[in-house]
Design a protein around this motif. Structure first.
Motif, PDB file in Angstrom:
ATOM      1  N   ALA A 105      10.768 -12.928   4.042  1.00  0.00           N
ATOM      2  CA  ALA A 105       9.528 -12.815   3.285  1.00  0.00           C
ATOM      3  C   ALA A 105       9.858 -12.873   1.796  1.00  0.00           C
ATOM      4  CB  ALA A 105       8.828 -11.492   3.601  1.00  0.00           C
ATOM      5  N   PRO A 106       8.945 -13.393   0.969  1.00  0.00           N
ATOM      6  CA  PRO A 106       9.212 -13.394  -0.467  1.00  0.00           C
ATOM      7  C   PRO A 106       9.331 -11.966  -0.983  1.00  0.00           C
ATOM      8  CG  PRO A 106       6.920 -13.989  -0.015  1.00  0.00           C
ATOM      9  CD  PRO A 106       7.637 -13.979   1.293  1.00  0.00           C
ATOM     10  N   ARG A 107      10.389 -11.699  -1.769  1.00  0.00           N
ATOM     11  CA  ARG A 107      10.554 -10.369  -2.345  1.00  0.00           C
ATOM     12  C   ARG A 107       9.969 -10.362  -3.748  1.00  0.00           C
ATOM     13  NH1 ARG A 107      16.243  -7.134  -2.563  1.00  0.00           N
ATOM     14  NH2 ARG A 107      15.827  -7.117  -0.303  1.00  0.00           N
ATOM     15  N   LEU A 108       9.031  -9.454  -3.973  1.00  0.00           N
ATOM     16  CA  LEU A 108       8.362  -9.347  -5.273  1.00  0.00           C
ATOM     17  C   LEU A 108       8.492  -7.930  -5.811  1.00  0.00           C
ATOM     18  CD1 LEU A 108       4.982 -11.225  -4.654  1.00  0.00           C
ATOM     19  CD2 LEU A 108       7.107 -12.166  -5.564  1.00  0.00           C
ATOM     20  N   LYS A 109       8.355  -7.827  -7.118  1.00  0.00           N
ATOM     21  CA  LYS A 109       8.187  -6.507  -7.706  1.00  0.00           C
ATOM     22  C   LYS A 109       6.829  -5.978  -7.272  1.00  0.00           C
ATOM     23  CE  LYS A 109      11.064  -7.534 -11.728  1.00  0.00           C
ATOM     24  NZ  LYS A 109      12.204  -6.750 -11.230  1.00  0.00           N
ATOM     25  N   ILE A 110       6.724  -4.665  -7.144  1.00  0.00           N
ATOM     26  CA  ILE A 110       5.475  -4.083  -6.643  1.00  0.00           C
ATOM     27  C   ILE A 110       4.294  -4.475  -7.529  1.00  0.00           C
ATOM     28  CG2 ILE A 110       4.242  -1.912  -6.242  1.00  0.00           C
ATOM     29  CD1 ILE A 110       6.868  -0.708  -5.254  1.00  0.00           C
ATOM     30  N   GLY A 111       4.496  -4.442  -8.836  1.00  0.00           N
ATOM     31  CA  GLY A 111       3.419  -4.802  -9.752  1.00  0.00           C
ATOM     32  C   GLY A 111       2.942  -6.230  -9.539  1.00  0.00           C
ATOM     33  N   VAL A 154      10.843  -2.518   2.057  1.00  0.00           N
ATOM     34  CA  VAL A 154       9.677  -2.514   2.945  1.00  0.00           C
ATOM     35  C   VAL A 154       9.139  -3.928   3.057  1.00  0.00           C
ATOM     36  CG1 VAL A 154       7.487  -1.405   3.487  1.00  0.00           C
ATOM     37  CG2 VAL A 154       9.132  -0.228   2.021  1.00  0.00           C
ATOM     38  N   ARG A 155       8.924  -4.367   4.280  1.00  0.00           N
ATOM     39  CA  ARG A 155       8.335  -5.691   4.546  1.00  0.00           C
ATOM     40  C   ARG A 155       7.080  -5.501   5.374  1.00  0.00           C
ATOM     41  NH1 ARG A 155      11.367 -10.861   7.475  1.00  0.00           N
ATOM     42  NH2 ARG A 155       9.535 -12.258   7.541  1.00  0.00           N
ATOM     43  N   GLY A 156       6.012  -6.189   4.990  1.00  0.00           N
ATOM     44  CA  GLY A 156       4.769  -6.065   5.740  1.00  0.00           C
ATOM     45  C   GLY A 156       3.633  -6.792   5.068  1.00  0.00           C
ATOM     46  N   ASN A 157       2.410  -6.407   5.406  1.00  0.00           N
ATOM     47  CA  ASN A 157       1.203  -7.064   4.911  1.00  0.00           C
ATOM     48  C   ASN A 157       0.515  -6.165   3.879  1.00  0.00           C
ATOM     49  OD1 ASN A 157       1.745  -9.059   6.820  1.00  0.00           O
ATOM     50  ND2 ASN A 157       0.507  -8.025   8.377  1.00  0.00           N
ATOM     51  N   LEU A 158       0.293  -6.718   2.695  1.00  0.00           N
ATOM     52  CA  LEU A 158      -0.263  -5.959   1.579  1.00  0.00           C
ATOM     53  C   LEU A 158      -1.744  -6.238   1.412  1.00  0.00           C
ATOM     54  CD1 LEU A 158       0.196  -4.196  -1.032  1.00  0.00           C
ATOM     55  CD2 LEU A 158       0.538  -6.370  -2.231  1.00  0.00           C
ATOM     56  N   GLY A 171      -3.258  -9.444  -5.482  1.00  0.00           N
ATOM     57  CA  GLY A 171      -4.499  -9.088  -4.805  1.00  0.00           C
ATOM     58  C   GLY A 171      -4.423  -9.050  -3.297  1.00  0.00           C
ATOM     59  N   GLY A 172      -3.235  -9.035  -2.739  1.00  0.00           N
ATOM     60  CA  GLY A 172      -3.077  -9.007  -1.290  1.00  0.00           C
ATOM     61  C   GLY A 172      -2.180 -10.136  -0.822  1.00  0.00           C
ATOM     62  N   MET A 173      -1.221  -9.840   0.050  1.00  0.00           N
ATOM     63  CA  MET A 173      -0.304 -10.857   0.547  1.00  0.00           C
ATOM     64  C   MET A 173       0.041 -10.568   2.003  1.00  0.00           C
ATOM     65  SD  MET A 173       2.386 -11.433  -2.602  1.00  0.00           S
ATOM     66  CE  MET A 173       3.032 -12.922  -1.831  1.00  0.00           C
ATOM     67  N   PHE A 174       0.208 -11.625   2.767  1.00  0.00           N
ATOM     68  CA  PHE A 174       0.637 -11.505   4.155  1.00  0.00           C
ATOM     69  C   PHE A 174       2.141 -11.742   4.198  1.00  0.00           C
ATOM     70  CE2 PHE A 174       1.372 -12.976   8.501  1.00  0.00           C
ATOM     71  CZ  PHE A 174       0.630 -12.062   9.229  1.00  0.00           C
ATOM     72  N   ASP A 175       2.889 -10.769   4.711  1.00  0.00           N
ATOM     73  CA  ASP A 175       4.337 -10.860   4.846  1.00  0.00           C
ATOM     74  C   ASP A 175       5.017 -10.947   3.484  1.00  0.00           C
ATOM     75  OD1 ASP A 175       6.688 -10.833   6.320  1.00  0.00           O
ATOM     76  OD2 ASP A 175       6.788 -13.005   6.466  1.00  0.00           O
ATOM     77  N   VAL A 176       5.173  -9.804   2.847  1.00  0.00           N
ATOM     78  CA  VAL A 176       5.843  -9.695   1.554  1.00  0.00           C
ATOM     79  C   VAL A 176       6.843  -8.552   1.629  1.00  0.00           C
ATOM     80  CG1 VAL A 176       4.110  -8.111   0.600  1.00  0.00           C
ATOM     81  CG2 VAL A 176       5.460  -9.557  -0.944  1.00  0.00           C
ATOM     82  N   GLU A 177       7.863  -8.606   0.773  1.00  0.00           N
ATOM     83  CA  GLU A 177       8.894  -7.574   0.768  1.00  0.00           C
ATOM     84  C   GLU A 177       9.012  -6.971  -0.619  1.00  0.00           C
ATOM     85  OE1 GLU A 177      12.695  -8.088   3.046  1.00  0.00           O
ATOM     86  OE2 GLU A 177      13.546  -8.114   1.019  1.00  0.00           O
ATOM     87  N   VAL A 178       9.132  -5.638  -0.684  1.00  0.00           N
ATOM     88  CA  VAL A 178       9.310  -4.938  -1.953  1.00  0.00           C
ATOM     89  C   VAL A 178      10.414  -3.895  -1.799  1.00  0.00           C
ATOM     90  CG1 VAL A 178       6.890  -5.240  -2.643  1.00  0.00           C
ATOM     91  CG2 VAL A 178       7.578  -3.151  -1.448  1.00  0.00           C
ATOM     92  N   LEU A 179      10.974  -3.489  -2.940  1.00  0.00           N
ATOM     93  CA  LEU A 179      11.918  -2.377  -3.004  1.00  0.00           C
ATOM     94  C   LEU A 179      11.298  -1.292  -3.854  1.00  0.00           C
ATOM     95  CD1 LEU A 179      15.368  -4.096  -3.742  1.00  0.00           C
ATOM     96  CD2 LEU A 179      14.517  -3.294  -1.549  1.00  0.00           C
TER      97      LEU A 179
END
Length: 427
Positions: free
Chosen positions: A268-274, A389-393, A280-288
């Motif tokens: 999944a694409p890893r993004l900063k939480i911000g 954490v990987r999941g749907n935002l 505005g919402g993403m399906f299958d994203v990864e954050v630390l």
């Protein structure tokens, strides 16, 4: 112009009661019928003919200059996409065309309430098109009082690469129409819903390509939409579902089975939480992020057997007093310095964090005569540590929630990561 003013002008022109006209307009507008089309419908109902549209002559404008409050317009444009969909209008099914148009100044979406015969790539002159605001932006409404003609010269635009609607999943956004994607079906389930024509069977699941994954719904179930199939889907539209884009197949969507499997990504694409929250919402994203707090409502909970909502003191917000079913979850607040998100862990992930089964947790709560000991134990494990954490935002007025599919403590060295970041900044 306020609705009262539109109703008053119509009532005066038609010689009928203003309140009756206003009621007719309100009934149509609540179903998202464009104002100009609603006014024409009211005119027809009261014998006033189908003339109308805007109250003034249309003005010729560039797309960048179109404003929802500026009245009807005429434009010279290139057709980027054409999608077809059926809707219920005044109790009857009606087929509409929708998509995007462009000129040298910008792109605008449109809805055509009849088939004017244009196709992607055509250059056309559209006269007397209505303008409404849709999703915060102007949209053209091409109706019975509009005209469409062929432009003799090709309209040059910076957006010609978008002609036809070919798109990767990562580029799809809610509101897209007439798109074409090549995907592999990863998951598919059949279910029956209460649709507009009664009980309806639909397919839903997950599709993927090498850029990402998205949920989908096939409203006219096709036998070729099956797990593992690689397909080319032409004329799909995109809606927001639980805060993320969802690919929708209508009865007008065409499917071509592909001989070669579509490559898909396992990551999944890893993004900063911000960044993720701002999207505005993403399906299958990864954050630390570091766990700052385990929120109330974590640990042992009860859910309504009818709707699965969390039950408080034996009461479901929708179904009243119920016998709740036992469950476990975690709601952990993560922070990475750019933003915060609440990671929501289901029973399986919660049991992993807790280090025991739900039966073990219930036994511990009975011994302590306090259910909160389970949440306290979980908080002692999580707070202050960094997790991937990987999941749907989803993001709404209540905040950002990440429904976790994966949740694990990182083994990165924070000092090494900080040094690498500092080197990147200085480069």
């Amino acid at each position: 112009m306020e609705l009262d003013q539109h109703a008053e002008e119509l009532a005066s022109a038609l010689g009928v009661d203003k309140e009756e006209v206003k009621s007719d307009l309100q009934n149509l507008l609540q179903y998202s019928v464009p104002l100009d089309e609603a006014k024409q419908s009211v005119r027809r109902k009261h014998g006033g003919g189908s003339s109308g549209g805007s109250d003034g002559a249309p003005s010729t404008k560039r797309i960048a200059d179109i404003d929802p409050d500026g009245g009807n317009v005429s434009v010279t444009v290139r057709v980027l996409t054409v999608g077809t969909r059926s809707i219920v209008y005044q109790g009857d099914e009606q087929t509409i065309r929708e998509g995007e148009l462009a000129d040298e100044s910008g792109v605008i979406s449109y809805t055509a309430w009849q088939d004017f015969g244009f196709e992607p790539g055509d250059s056309v002159v559209i006269g007397n098109a209505g303008v409404r605001e849709w999703d915060g932006k102007p949209e053209l409404n091409i109706g019975a009082s509009s005209t469409v003609g062929v432009e003799s010269e090709t309209v040059e635009t910076p957006y010609d690469d978008r002609i036809g609607g070919e798109a990767d999943l990562i580029d799809l956004q809610a509101g897209d129409r007439g798109r074409t994607v090549e995907v592999r079906v990863l998951e598919v389930d059949s279910r029956t819903i209460d649709g507009r024509n009664g009980e309806t069977t639909i397919l839903s699941g997950v599709v993927a390509d090498e850029t990402g994954r998205l949920p989908f719904t096939d409203w006219a179930p096709r036998p070729d939409v099956k797990e593992g199939a690689s397909v080319r889907l032409s004329d799909v539209y995109v809606r927001e579902f639980r805060g993320v884009p969802q690919v929708n197949l209508s009865e007008f969507t065409t499917l071509e089975a592909l001989d070669d499997p579509v490559a898909v990504t396992d990551s999944a694409p890893r993004l900063k939480i911000g960044e993720a929250v701002d999207a505005g919402g993403m399906f299958d994203v990864e954050v630390l992020g570091n766990v700052l707090e385990v929120r109330d409502g974590s640990g042992l909970i009860e859910r309504c057997p009818k709707c699965s909502r969390v039950v408080q003191n034996g009461q479901c917000r929708q179904h009243g007093e119920v016998d709740g079913e036992d469950d476990m979850r975690v709601k952990a607040i993560l922070d990475d310095g750019t933003g915060t998100v609440t990671a929501i862990l289901d029973r399986d992930l919660t049991e992993e964090i807790y280090g025991g089964t739900m039966a073990d947790a219930m036994e511990a709560a009975r011994e302590a005569m306090d259910k909160e000991v389970v949440a306290d134990d979980i908080a002692d494990t999580l707070v202050g540590r960094e997790y991937r954490v990987r999941g749907n935002l989803s993001v709404d007025e209540y905040g950002a929630n990440l429904e976790a599919d994966e949740f694990e403590e990182t083994d990165d060295d924070p000092a090494e990561r900080a040094a690498a970041l500092l080197t990147e900044v200085r480069a």
